[in-house]
Structure formats: structure tokens, C-alpha cells
Design a protein around this motif. Structure first.
Motif, PDB file in Angstrom:
ATOM      1  N   VAL A 141      14.075  -5.958  -8.443  1.00  0.00           N
ATOM      2  CA  VAL A 141      14.903  -5.898  -9.660  1.00  0.00           C
ATOM      3  C   VAL A 141      14.444  -6.985 -10.632  1.00  0.00           C
ATOM      4  O   VAL A 141      14.273  -6.745 -11.831  1.00  0.00           O
ATOM      5  N   HIS A 177      15.133 -13.246  -1.588  1.00  0.00           N
ATOM      6  CA  HIS A 177      15.795 -12.244  -2.434  1.00  0.00           C
ATOM      7  C   HIS A 177      15.688 -10.816  -1.908  1.00  0.00           C
ATOM      8  O   HIS A 177      16.422  -9.936  -2.371  1.00  0.00           O
ATOM      9  N   GLY A 178      14.798 -10.560  -0.989  1.00  0.00           N
ATOM     10  CA  GLY A 178      14.678  -9.207  -0.435  1.00  0.00           C
ATOM     11  C   GLY A 178      14.452  -8.184  -1.535  1.00  0.00           C
ATOM     12  O   GLY A 178      13.625  -8.391  -2.445  1.00  0.00           O
ATOM     13  N   ALA A 179      15.209  -7.090  -1.472  1.00  0.00           N
ATOM     14  CA  ALA A 179      15.037  -6.000  -2.449  1.00  0.00           C
ATOM     15  C   ALA A 179      15.388  -6.433  -3.874  1.00  0.00           C
ATOM     16  O   ALA A 179      14.959  -5.796  -4.839  1.00  0.00           O
ATOM     17  N   ALA A 180      16.166  -7.514  -4.003  1.00  0.00           N
ATOM     18  CA  ALA A 180      16.514  -7.979  -5.350  1.00  0.00           C
ATOM     19  C   ALA A 180      15.278  -8.483  -6.097  1.00  0.00           C
ATOM     20  O   ALA A 180      15.268  -8.520  -7.332  1.00  0.00           O
ATOM     21  N   THR A 215      18.920   1.864  -3.669  1.00  0.00           N
ATOM     22  CA  THR A 215      18.538   0.585  -3.041  1.00  0.00           C
ATOM     23  C   THR A 215      19.727  -0.361  -3.016  1.00  0.00           C
ATOM     24  O   THR A 215      20.488  -0.429  -3.987  1.00  0.00           O
ATOM     25  N   VAL A 216      19.866  -1.099  -1.926  1.00  0.00           N
ATOM     26  CA  VAL A 216      20.944  -2.076  -1.810  1.00  0.00           C
ATOM     27  C   VAL A 216      20.357  -3.481  -1.982  1.00  0.00           C
ATOM     28  O   VAL A 216      19.417  -3.845  -1.270  1.00  0.00           O
ATOM     29  N   ILE A 217      20.884  -4.232  -2.921  1.00  0.00           N
ATOM     30  CA  ILE A 217      20.390  -5.602  -3.124  1.00  0.00           C
ATOM     31  C   ILE A 217      21.529  -6.609  -2.993  1.00  0.00           C
ATOM     32  O   ILE A 217      22.705  -6.244  -3.064  1.00  0.00           O
ATOM     33  N   HIS A 218      21.156  -7.865  -2.819  1.00  0.00           N
ATOM     34  CA  HIS A 218      22.102  -8.980  -2.931  1.00  0.00           C
ATOM     35  C   HIS A 218      21.656  -9.838  -4.106  1.00  0.00           C
ATOM     36  O   HIS A 218      20.488 -10.209  -4.199  1.00  0.00           O
ATOM     37  N   LEU A 244      25.402  -7.417 -22.123  1.00  0.00           N
ATOM     38  CA  LEU A 244      24.903  -7.972 -20.860  1.00  0.00           C
ATOM     39  C   LEU A 244      24.731  -9.477 -21.028  1.00  0.00           C
ATOM     40  O   LEU A 244      24.352  -9.947 -22.101  1.00  0.00           O
ATOM     41  N   ASP A 298      18.814   3.934  -7.804  1.00  0.00           N
ATOM     42  CA  ASP A 298      18.029   4.734  -6.852  1.00  0.00           C
ATOM     43  C   ASP A 298      18.542   4.636  -5.416  1.00  0.00           C
ATOM     44  O   ASP A 298      17.902   5.132  -4.491  1.00  0.00           O
ATOM     45  N   LEU A 325      24.679  -0.992 -14.472  1.00  0.00           N
ATOM     46  CA  LEU A 325      23.444  -1.417 -13.799  1.00  0.00           C
ATOM     47  C   LEU A 325      23.461  -1.132 -12.297  1.00  0.00           C
ATOM     48  O   LEU A 325      22.415  -1.187 -11.646  1.00  0.00           O
ATOM     49  N   MET A 341      21.867   0.029  -6.337  1.00  0.00           N
ATOM     50  CA  MET A 341      21.184   0.303  -7.597  1.00  0.00           C
ATOM     51  C   MET A 341      21.107   1.818  -7.835  1.00  0.00           C
ATOM     52  O   MET A 341      21.419   2.612  -6.952  1.00  0.00           O
TER      53      MET A 341
END
Lengths: 467, 467
Positions: B438, B432-435, A176-179, B191, A174, A204, A172
Motif C-alpha cells: 500500500v 509492515h507486511g502487506a501494508a 488483501t488484509v493489512i495492518h 484525506l 482487492d 480506501l 483493501m
């Protein structure tokens, strides 16, 4: 666009990348300043070649800290200027992240880095009796194909890029790593991020890993080439085949002008008439019945010649001919640039739309052909224009505009598969109406400094991002 | 939850709705205070029955002005408490918006209001030789099915609810009306909002119109019922069928315990063994070849009996038996409440997961059966619990937890098709963790006052929304 803090940014990048992963070489910058479209070249300030997700995350943090735009780059095969760094900044080239990480044959899944190309993946998959379905023609990277929601010849059966994505690892704004997903075939958990990130054109986040759905190579494949008296007959034949419920795996329309170009470029001798290239996948008995029914239907639509190819080599030659068409035009008109329209309409509107396009090409005196993934209602007019001839450029743009307005007025979209990039921005308001505000709110929430591929996709005004 | 401004809000609603469209009747409130799950009833303060998009928009504006939560309501067949108004407020019942607005047979599209049910739509479509594929068992409304991204028996071939949605008309928190898509088969424009709003469980907006993809009724259908020595054999047979590339239209697993319940409730005499209910759609010749191949495969997996049904009545009886299973359990255990687990895993993990579930049912001494849409890797354990028996409730919750953790540790999801609602909120962070951050940013951007179905889906803390 010159960055006033280039030295500082270079220094910050050097804390995370090896010297050979960072360049300001003019030739390399030029290679990252354009795509395959007619859109004007603009140069990045810096090009980086990350090798890991962690490095991409570090690049994003540098981008945030120094307010430098970031543009992800696959192979530059996009057709609407997506990768052109309109506001300069850092172009992130994913060519060093091009490994097939995992082939999970039992689950029909692969995990790849974004720099893997379509043909590279298919070469690996073939050993397992599998294939990746999405085939946009160009040997694009899978990261780029996800960023634009690419599709192509096989979508009528297997769906578009968005339908194949089970999970994206995304860095992202900033860092941050997301799935965005998981490995399950379906989920009703949380908000659906897979679909949102596919087609977001680098605005995005940056994709660093992708888990994609693959299919078993079909037991049996039959291809056919059918020539018609007119484009209208050909399109109406496709509508009839679809309505009969015959599952087509591919169906491509190539008009008379384009068949000429195909023959010239490939040294083939196909009949120079509006032609459908069709393919059917299935078991032998089922295909036989489908193909017989299909033949019956096309005969009812002024089909003048039909030829079948079950042999792999002949089939490959047929699809090769279709796939090289854009290059056939480019080679046929040296010095000119290619503009490709890309509308998609409800199938009931397709014959009218193709006819309208043909009439307008003639009325404007533009050289060009019409081809299309007609099973999806998606077609392209390929126009070669002399970028130094203002009149010709204006006519091509006028033509594109007429095609788009026609589609939008009939429930269609300004882009079926190429994406918005720079070229389709001006139609976003007309196409999405109040939904554009919703898209803008999402963009602002996820990229508040507007540094991710600024000035692309839904976002016309990129003043804030300019250094 | 008592609203302190109920009179003011009622007055504001009366400016836009007829008196008979607004109620505070206790019985009607109770009907809107629960769904078909074990989650505890909570009452709305007001129930409204809008007839038009404009009225829904007006309701949203009232909600914003007076800071009153809004909960959309279809038929209340959800299984995770989605429609329970945890913070009180206005429940918007869509039963008066239940018209099939347009059937566009040529484009394989229908446009419906959200209160239309699945069987109501299929009845209309049948006249045109068409059908709507998504079949979650319950006769839910299409609005509710889109809100939860429902799926069910046919998803293995035709996809889930999200795959059918071409366009949603959505009333946003501030009353703005948007369209998330169009009528084209594919698009790379802007989007992708369709996918984001499907499955958003009323937390991003209220659906007021939907354009959905439909299919031609297959030329030929064969159904089969195959009994196996063990659940493991049955699941492994499905994996083998899928890997052989045989296109299954439906494949349902019903375990031994559940077959007993089926026979009791439906007065059928099916073999009480782990059973697969299968269905194949296609042309006659292709199906014959597929079904012969399938029969060969199941014989290799300890299949003890296989019976085919090509006759419509027998086929309907077979699916009726499968579909009424939840009700069979509910009727079989009077006074108890149904808890249904709903994980989905990569297919390679399915046999292990089903086995793990069966072992844990036994270890915890819980009565219940296992059924599943095994072609998707999705299965349900159906547990009947006495809500007054704290020990039994705790055991059922412990069981659910074990099932979910097992799935999440193997690349799966906590909910394949029922949605998050209240019941799966506690797993959102783990899944979802860091997602999740989002998702929260998107929710905050589109519903800044947190008034749309507050305290559901990704959002655990709903204090801000409480009046």
C-alpha cells in the motif's frame, strides 16, 4: 439502484457467507439506506453481515470481480450521508463484529472489532479503571468513529479519534488484509497509514479490527456550568482560559435557544442563557488551583452564574443534558429534519464565527441553536427544516454555505468532526486546492475500480462506479 | 554518481536561481554527502540553496524534465543516512529558507520555513511565553524533524512531531505546491495528508513552509534525578508512574555506563547508577501532589537516591547532560563511528527489551550504553564502532538486528523516532507486511518517476532512479 447481476453476486456471496448473513429484505435495506442526516435515502441492493475478517475479504473480492460497490455500515449515526449507498451495491453491516477482543491495561490499549460501540467499550473498560476518551454524543460504533475521524466533547484534552488509533486491520479493495500500525506508542517507520485511513469514510478499505489508546479514569473530576450575558462573552472566556494554560478536559458552549430546548427535553431548570459546560480532570490539589483560576477568568467575562458539580450523578445529568441536545431539537420539531453545520476555525476566529452564524440564522429566519466544542474552535448550528418546504431547505443550505465559506476564508475547515460524506463534497476543492489532486491520486491507487463507498468524501463524480 | 547531463541541468537551474545559489564545489558536496550516522558518504552532483517556494518548484520541474534525483537537506543531523544522495543528483539545502514567518500566540501556532532550527524557534517563542515541545536532542531543522517524524524527551506528554503539524506547504514531484492542512485544531475533511507527509523522509515532496502547534511555557516545572539499583528497577518504576496516571512531561533512562560518559564529558559528579531524569509541568499545587506520589512509587522500586531541581539553571544542566550524551560517546571514542538503535515497544515489553539489549551488548563484547525515552517505550543503544574493523562492524550490525527482531516480535517498531533512511530499510517488509505494498502504491502515485530521495525509506530498490 438496480444491479443487473444481482443473482450472480448473491450466488458468489453464498460461497463465503451463511444464508442468514445475506439479505435483500426491503425493510433491512431501508434501515441501511439512510443515516441521521437530512440526506435522501437510497437503498443498497444487498446487505451482508460478516462475522470475520476473512468474510469481509471474500466480500471485497466479490465486489471486485462483479464490479459492485461496497459501503461499510456501523449504526447509521453519521450526519453527512456517509453510509447512504448512492450507487447501490453491497452494504456491509458490522453489527456481528462487535467484540472487545483484548484489554491490555498495562499498555493502555484495547483491541476491538469495528461494530463495538463507544458505551459498550466504556462499560468493559470501567472494570479496569480505564476509559475511552472520544465522545461524539451519539453511541456510534468505533469503526464508524474511525471512518469519520469523530471527536466531540473531550478532544480539547485527549485529542480526536485519529489520535487514539494505534493500528487498524483493513481489508483493501482487492481483499488483501493489512495492518496500518502496531502497538508501540510512536513510530517513524514507513509511511504513516493510520492517519490516512482514519477519516477515509470507507473509501480506501474496510476496518475489521482496531487497536485504540485508552486512559486511566482521572483521580478527580470537577464539572462546572457557567452562564454568560452573551455568546461572545462565553467564547472569549474560553479563549482566556486556554491562554492561561488551564488544562480543560471538556468545554461545551450551548446558546440561549438550545438551553431552552435542553430544559424542555430533560425537564431541567438550568438558567436559559448562553452557557459553558466545563470539565477538569486531574489530582485534587491541582484541580482546586485550576478551578479557582478559571473562576477568576470567567468573572472577567460577564459570567452571570457559575455552579460546580463534583458529584458523579449531578455531573452525568449535566453531560446527559448536553448530549441529548440534537434529540431535543428533533423531538421539539416533529416532522422536520436536522441539518447540523460543523465548521472548525482557529480559536481566535471563533467568537466572530459564532456571532456571524447567529446573525445569519436571524437574517434568514431559521429556527435553530448553536452549540460547540469551543476549546477546539468547532461549533455546530442545529437547524430543523421541513424537507417539503423548498424555501426552508434552500435557506438552510444557504446558511450552511455561508458558515462554511466564512470558516474557509479564515484558515478553518468545512468539517471539524462529522466528515464529508455527501454534504461537504462541494467544498473539497475550495478547502484543499491542489491537495485534492493528491488525495485523488491516492484514492485511485488504492481503489482503481472505484468500488469502495463510491461518490463520497473527496469524490464528487461517481459515474464510473454506477452499474 | 556522475550525471551525464550535469551541464544541461546546471543550465536549466540557472534559469531560476542566482549563480551563488548553485554549486558543484567539492567541499560543499562533501558536507552534503553524509549525516551523523555510520552510513557511507556519497556525493550529490549539484547542491542548490533555494530562497523561495517558487524556486523549489522550479528545481522539481528541472528534476522531472532531466530525470535527476532530488534530496532535501536540513542540517544533516539524521541518524540513518536519510540525506545521503545514494543516486547522486541535486541536494536541496534549505539553510536560506530559515525564517520564522509568523507567531500567532492567540492560536498557539507558528508558521516557519523548513530551515528554522528548534532552538532558533524556541528563542523567538520565549518572548511570547511559548515553547515548541519536540526536543530530539540535536538542534535539527524543523523541516528535517517533520521529514523523520522526530520526537524525543517531551513526547510522553506533548506528542511527536506529527502531532504538532497543522499544515505543510509541500512542493510535489511535478512542482505543484500544495497545502496538507489548515489552521483549525481538528478536521474531518478529505484525506489526512498531514500525517502521511510527516515521516515521509523527502520521498513524497519537499516541505517549504510549516504551521506548527506550540504551547504556553508551563507555570511551574519540577525536575528530578532518581538513581536505581538496576535498569530493570528504573523501567518498572516508570511503568508504575504511568499506570498511576501521573502526567510526566519527560522521563529519560540513562544506564550506568552512560552516566559515566555523562560525568566524563560534562565534568559532573552524578551517581553512576542507572538513572531516570524526570520532569513534570503544571500548576504548583498539582505538581506538589504528583511529585509526592511519584516519590512514593520510585521508593517501591529500589530507588537509591532522588534529587529534585526546581531552579532553571540546575534543570538546564541536568538536561544538557542528557542531551550531550551522544556527543559524549563520540568524543570518548575518537576515530569510531556511532551506531544508535531506535526500537519502540509497548511499555509492558520495555523492561524485557532493555534487559535483552544489555545482555546482547555483553555477549557480543560491544562497548556502549543504553538510554531511552522510556515513557514512550522507546530506547537507544549507543555503540561506538571502528568502521575499519570488519568484525566489530559485523557485531554491531548483528546487535542492531537482534534488537529490532526482538521489538518486531512483540508488537513494536524498528524505529521509534530516527526514521528508516537507509539503515532500517531491510526491516520494512517484516514490520509492515502487506501494508508495504500500500505504501509503495502511494509512493508510485505521487512520484511516478521515482526521483524524490530515491532508495530511502520503504524503497530498497533504486535502480530505476540511477542515472
Amino acid at each position: 439502484m438496480a444491479m443487473d447481476n444481482q443473482e450472480t453476486v448473491l450466488q458468489a456471496l453464498k460461497d463465503h457467507l451463511k444464508p442468514e448473513q445475506i439479505t435483500i429484505n426491503e425493510t433491512i435495506k431501508e434501515l441501511h439506506g439512510k443515516d441521521e442526516s437530512y440526506h435522501q435515502m437510497e437503498l443498497p441492493d444487498i446487505v451482508v453481515f460478516p462475522e470475520t475478517t476473512q468474510q469481509v475479504s471474500a466480500i471485497m473480492k466479490v465486489s471486485q470481480q462483479y464490479k459492485v460497490p461496497v459501503v461499510p455500515f456501523g449504526l447509521g449515526s453519521s450526519l453527512e450521508g456517509h453510509v447512504i449507498p448512492k450507487s447501490g451495491g453491497i452494504t456491509v453491516d458490522f453489527s456481528l463484529m462487535s467484540k472487545v477482543l483484548d484489554i491490555d491495561a498495562e499498555d493502555f490499549l484495547v483491541t476491538v472489532q469495528p461494530g463495538v460501540t463507544r458505551t459498550q467499550l466504556n462499560k468493559e473498560l470501567k472494570k479496569h479503571g480505564l476509559f475511552f476518551t472520544v465522545d461524539p454524543g451519539a453511541d456510534a460504533t468505533l469503526g464508524g468513529m474511525a471512518a469519520t475521524n469523530a471527536s466531540g466533547t473531550t478532544s480539547v484534552k485527549y485529542g480526536v479519534m485519529r489520535d487514539q488509533v494505534r493500528d487498524l486491520e483493513v481489508v483493501m479493495a482487492d481483499g488483501t488484509v493489512i495492518h496500518t500500525g502496531n502497538k508501540a506508542a510512536k513510530s517513524s517507520s514507513g509511511l504513516h497509514l493510520n492517519g490516512l485511513f482514519v477519516g477515509s469514510e470507507g473509501t480506501l478499505g474496510c476496518f475489521t479490527e482496531m487497536t485504540l489508546r485508552v486512559y486511566g479514569i482521572p483521580e478527580f473530576i470537577t464539572a462546572a456550568r457557567a452562564s454568560f450575558a452573551s455568546v461572545k462573552d462565553a467564547v472569549e472566556a474560553v479563549v482566556s482560559i486556554l491562554q492561561a494554560g488551564i488544562p480543560i478536559a471538556r468545554v461545551e458552549l450551548v446558546d440561549e435557544q438550545s438551553m431552552k430546548q435542553v430544559n424542555l427535553y430533560n425537564e431541567t431548570a438550568y438558567l436559559e442563557k448562553p452557557t459553558l459546560f466545563l470539565e477538569f480532570h486531574g489530582n485534587e490539589a491541582g484541580l482546586k488551583q485550576d478551578v479557582e483560576f478559571m473562576e477568576e477568568i470567567v468573572q472577567g467575562h460577564a459570567c452571570e452564574e457559575i455552579a460546580f458539580e463534583t458529584d458523579t450523578a449531578a455531573r452525568n445529568q449535566l453531560w446527559e443534558a448536553r448530549h441529548t441536545l440534537a434529540y431535543a431539537y428533533i423531538h421539539g420539531y416533529p416532522g422536520k429534519k436536522l441539518m447540523v453545520t460543523d465548521v472548525c476555525l482557529p480559536i481566535s476566529e471563533l467568537a466572530g464565527a459564532v456571532n456571524h452564524a447567529r446573525e445569519n440564522l436571524q437574517a434568514l429566519g431559521l429556527p435553530g441553536g448553536i452549540v460547540g466544542h469551543v476549546g477546539d474552535g468547532n461549533f455546530h448550528a442545529l437547524i430543523m427544516m421541513d424537507m417539503n418546504d423548498e424555501g426552508e431547505v434552500a435557506k438552510a443550505q444557504e446558511f450552511n454555505e455561508r458558515i462554511v465559506v466564512y470558516a474557509l476564508e479564515r484558515g478553518g475547515t468545512c468539517t471539524g468532526e462529522h466528515g464529508v460524506g455527501i454534504g461537504k463534497q462541494k467544498y473539497q476543492k475550495q478547502e484543499h486546492g491542489a491537495a485534492l489532486d493528491v488525495m485523488e491520486k491516492i484514492k485511485a491507487a488504492l481503489d482503481p475500480q472505484n468500488l469502495l463507498n463510491p461518490g463520497k468524501n473527496i469524490q464528487v463524480d461517481n459515474k464510473e462506479a454506477i452499474q
